[in-house]
Motif scaffolding. Sequence first.
Motif: not given
Length: 379
Positions: A31-41, A61-67, A370-379
């Motif tokens: 099971r592969i979980v891809n965790l990414d903040k979706l910065t400009y990159a 998610a942001d890796i700097a968010d410990l919780d 914009q496209y992916y924020e519309s799909m996944y939200g801004k969070r």
Amino acid sequence: MPKRNILITGGAGFIGSHVVRLFVNKYPDYRIVNLDKLTYAGNLANLKDIEEKPNYSFVKADIADLDEMRRIIRDNHIDGIIHLAAESHVDRSIKDPFTFARTNVMGTLALLQAAKEYWEETPEGFEGKLFYHISTDEVYGALELTDPEGIASPFTTTASSAEHHLAFGSEFFLETTRYNPHSPYSASKASSDHFVRAYYDTYGMPTLVTNCSNNYGPYQFPEKLIPLFINNIRHGKPLPVYGKGENVRDWLFVEDHARAIDTIFHHGKPAETYNIGGFNEWKNIDLIKVVIKTVDRLLGNPEGYSDKLITYVTDRPGHDMRYAIDSRKLQKELGWEPSLQFEEGIEKTVRWYLDNQPWLDNITSGDYRQYYESMYGKR
Ligand code: NAD
Ligand code: TYD
């Protein structure tokens, strides 16, 4: 193959997307979980071909968010982590070093701590777990141009050329080379590498680090040399060559890096370091000429047509002169070797960018966010 729950961070970026694709396709039982903040990159369009696979999921998610890291690792019963998320561009680090310290240092520390807490709670503890940290050769600092004539000519990735290259007597980065980073980017990566090793030395947590040379290939953000120049040539825009164009980089095709990561994740020894590279050093200006020639040929332009775009500009501050990786440890101990000759890799890469102009146009316009924020939200 036992079932595994693997967290890949930075999977929407350049190298991460190749690693996610390889693991999702090659290991249907993982099971592969891809965790990414979706910065400009970060761009989920890099993973369109696998996003519907049942063994793949994405979490923003942001890796700097410990919780958040605690929650995600626990909820997904993660037993292996391949950590690629990072701020990765040297020029940006010169302008904004704090973002690099936050993500690369504090983010890596948060991920380490969250993994440690969860793994210590599981009945088997650290047994069967692995925290694999992806780092760069830039942590070693810069090498001298010991043989300018030799280095100036292209080298291929055959074993004989590696031997030939080593016979020049020039220096290479070894796993034992002392860290000596110069840019805020490489300083932040060096710091994160030290934290990863400290978690093994202090807590016995199974970690390992690999240091790879410059990657090239499809899906690289067009701020890095090769995709930037392909895109500029296509649009007839100037090609900004830093300094005299004499700096040397050691280039590896990104899919070869992803294969190395697969080999090391499964067969590497915890606490070890492996250098990854293909003995493929190029002076920037020589590489740029190959890129220009390839783009012009594929676009049907006469030879030499885009040479006029070469524009020498002020050098990057603290610009490292030469990087060169000795990856013989990985080749001997784990049997990995690069699969592509550089000429094939560059041809494949240029073709990909020319065939995927909408991907480049999207990424340079920011529409994809914009496209992916519309799909996944801004969070
Ligand atoms: P990239 O910039 O293309 O991708 C980085 C990814 O990390 C992006 O998807 C971004 O959204 C994500 N990210 C950034 N900050 C984040 C955060 N705070 N939380 C969660 N996700 C975040 O980088 P890349 O070139 O693919 O490099 C990947 C890794 O490989 C990096 O750790 C880099 O240091 C290392 N590396 C890169 C090269 C190279 O030539 N590109 C060579 C050797 C090592
Ligand atoms: P880059 O792709 O930024 O990778 P890194 O700095 O991590 O090696 O740059 C590769 C080389 O190309 C480096 O020596 C800097 C040089 N360069 C230019 O000359 N012009 C450019 O516009 C860029 C982005 C890089």
